[in-house]
Design an enzyme around this catalytic site. Structure first.
Site, PDB file in Angstrom:
ATOM      1  N   SER A 217      -9.938  -4.683  15.059  1.00 28.51           N
ATOM      2  CA  SER A 217     -10.926  -4.341  16.076  1.00 28.51           C
ATOM      3  C   SER A 217     -10.943  -2.837  16.341  1.00 28.51           C
ATOM      4  O   SER A 217     -12.008  -2.259  16.591  1.00 28.51           O
ATOM      5  CB  SER A 217     -10.658  -5.109  17.380  1.00 28.51           C
ATOM      6  OG  SER A 217      -9.327  -4.923  17.805  1.00 28.51           O
TER       7      SER A 217
ATOM      8  N   GLY B 273      -6.159  -8.238  19.292  1.00 23.72           N
ATOM      9  CA  GLY B 273      -4.746  -8.505  19.044  1.00 23.72           C
ATOM     10  C   GLY B 273      -4.482  -9.478  17.917  1.00 23.72           C
ATOM     11  O   GLY B 273      -3.349  -9.878  17.692  1.00 23.72           O
ATOM     12  N   ALA B 274      -5.535  -9.879  17.176  1.00 25.15           N
ATOM     13  CA  ALA B 274      -5.341 -10.849  16.099  1.00 25.15           C
ATOM     14  C   ALA B 274      -5.030 -10.183  14.765  1.00 25.15           C
ATOM     15  O   ALA B 274      -4.775 -10.840  13.779  1.00 25.15           O
ATOM     16  CB  ALA B 274      -6.582 -11.730  15.952  1.00 25.15           C
ATOM     17  N   GLY B 275      -5.082  -8.850  14.726  1.00 21.51           N
ATOM     18  CA  GLY B 275      -4.788  -8.147  13.485  1.00 21.51           C
ATOM     19  C   GLY B 275      -5.958  -8.138  12.515  1.00 21.51           C
ATOM     20  O   GLY B 275      -5.770  -8.072  11.306  1.00 21.51           O
TER      21      GLY B 275
ATOM     22  N   ASP C  23       0.835  -1.211   0.000  1.00 21.91           N
ATOM     23  CA  ASP C  23       0.000   0.000   0.000  1.00 21.91           C
ATOM     24  C   ASP C  23       0.866   1.255   0.000  1.00 21.91           C
ATOM     25  O   ASP C  23       0.576   2.225  -0.694  1.00 21.91           O
ATOM     26  CB  ASP C  23      -0.980  -0.004   1.173  1.00 21.91           C
ATOM     27  CG  ASP C  23      -0.322  -0.183   2.529  1.00 21.91           C
ATOM     28  OD1 ASP C  23       0.767  -0.791   2.599  1.00 21.91           O
ATOM     29  OD2 ASP C  23      -0.898   0.279   3.534  1.00 21.91           O
TER      30      ASP C  23
ATOM     31  N   ASP D 133      -7.786  -0.438   6.713  1.00 19.60           N
ATOM     32  CA  ASP D 133      -8.647  -1.078   7.700  1.00 19.60           C
ATOM     33  C   ASP D 133      -9.995  -0.369   7.801  1.00 19.60           C
ATOM     34  O   ASP D 133     -11.057  -0.999   7.757  1.00 19.60           O
ATOM     35  CB  ASP D 133      -7.973  -1.090   9.075  1.00 19.60           C
ATOM     36  CG  ASP D 133      -6.725  -1.961   9.100  1.00 19.60           C
ATOM     37  OD1 ASP D 133      -6.439  -2.606   8.066  1.00 19.60           O
ATOM     38  OD2 ASP D 133      -6.045  -1.990  10.127  1.00 19.60           O
TER      39      ASP D 133
END
Length: 391
Positions: A129, A124-126, A38, A174
């Site tokens: 959130s 924390g999982a990417g 990106d 995101d």
């Protein structure tokens, strides 16, 4: 008991009975392919997921916000006014940041709300959130204050809040993916221009299985800066040599082969090779999905991981172990790391009738290789941020 009823029960317990309650939802996201390009002028290819962050809100007559999260119950009710927005290093800062940017952009925030949140995105999982919470807050603010603002502006506000109020230097992918997601479609997005188009994903007998390594991404920030600097140096070398490009990903693979000798650093050269080849994979992925060729899409996912492992060197042993196990498992169509790397998640496409055996095999193999326990989430491709209804 379903999520809505659980939240309604908790809302009444925390805030009492209110008449004007509304239910909102913003999804999480996963980037299917297009990693670490990106900032090199390349395309990303994320989709919104079927799980995310829910909120029940009740409009107030003042500009006070009272917030409660079912995910952080020990924090209790967090209260703030639109007149006084101070960072306090709790989850509600993401909501305060949105209010702050709305006001700075001239939008009138005259009504606050009593709000209860519940998220089923693993922290924390990417899987975004934080972006989910930001865009959810923006969507609610628009509704509560009858503001004329489109979703792309809310997306931009979400990024600005995270950059300036929270102090995290994130890109816009995101927020864009969770705000603009479309059911059964991924988004081909140019993060620099925000030009985008939807590409259909027909996963008839296949599901997205997200594999969380449960390895925290300790190295990601420092290595990100190193990789970005390498690419910037290579771009300068090429431009100084007269190669007429604005970004690394303006090059095709053939063009890169012709001009790579101008790049002074051998390390920078392999970083650029990843960026150029990854951008080509993204564009080929869109064509594969248009043709309903999920098998070729899976092959491109696999090639993406190899490039991120060998040329960009951002995977790490945990991601490599879980992806290698996935490649061996019955029913897998493709698998790759997703996100910044050095931990976090990998994403795989798995035939539905093999999901249970896939999870068992990959989980056992990964634990044997690393000593860590992986978590698995089965996701569908869902809609972006929206109001679900009045309660």
């Amino acid at each position: 008991m379903d999520i809505q009823n659980l939240m309604l029960k908790k809302f009444v317990e925390i805030f009492g009975e209110k008449e004007n309650k509304e239910l909102f939802f913003t999804p999480g996201r996963v980037n299917l392919i297009g990693e670490h390009i990106d900032y090199n002028g390349g395309f990303v290819f994320p989709c919104a997921l079927s799980f995310g962050t829910y909120a029940i809100c009740s409009k107030r007559n003042d500009n006070t916000f009272r917030m409660y999260s079912m995910n952080f119950e020990n924090d209790g009710i967090l209260e703030f006014s639109a007149d006084k927005l101070e960072k306090t290093n709790v989850w509600a800062d993401y909501c305060k940041g949105i209010v702050d940017v709305f006001i700075k952009k001239g939008y009138k925030v005259e009504h606050g709300a009593d709000i209860i949140f519940f998220g089923n995105i693993p922290n924390g999982a990417g899987l975004s959130s934080s972006a989910s919470l930001e865009v959810l807050m923006g969507t609610m603010l628009r509704d509560l204050n009858n503001l004329s603002i489109d979703m792309i502006e809310i997306v931009k506000i979400g990024q600005e809040a995270e950059n300036k109020f929270i102090g995290v230097s994130c890109g816009i992918m995101d927020q864009f993916a969770v705000g603009m997601g479309k059911e059964d479609h991924a988004i081909l997005l140019d993060c620099n221009t925000l030009e985008y188009k939807y590409a259909p994903i027909k996963l008839e007998d296949v599901s997205i299985v997200i594999m969380n390594t449960n390895k925290r991404r300790g190295l990601a920030d420092s290595k990100y800066n190193e990789r970005r600097s390498s690419c910037e140096a290579a771009l300068k070398d090429l431009q100084d040599a007269g190669v007429a490009i604005k970004n690394i990903c303006d090059l095709t693979i053939d063009e890169f082969e012709k001009v790579k000798h101008f790049i002074k650093s051998e390390e920078a050269c392999v970083r650029v090779r990843h960026a150029v080849s990854e951008n080509a994979r993204v564009l080929e992925s869109v064509e594969s999905l248009k043709n309903n060729d999920i098998v070729n899409f899976g092959k491109l996912m696999n090639a993406s991981h190899v490039s991120l492992r060998d040329d960009y060197e951002v995977t790490g042993k945990e991601l490599d172990a879980i992806v290698a196990a996935a490649w061996e498992a019955e029913g897998v169509i493709g698998a790759r790391m997703t996100g910044a790397g050095f931990g976090g998640c990998a994403v795989s496409l798995v035939k539905n009738d093999c999901i249970d055996s896939f999870i068992k095999y990959v989980g056992e193999k990964y634990t044997k290789e690393t000593g860590l326990k992986a978590d698995f989430y089965i996701a569908n491709v869902g809609e972006g941020s929206r109001k679900l209804g009045d309660l």
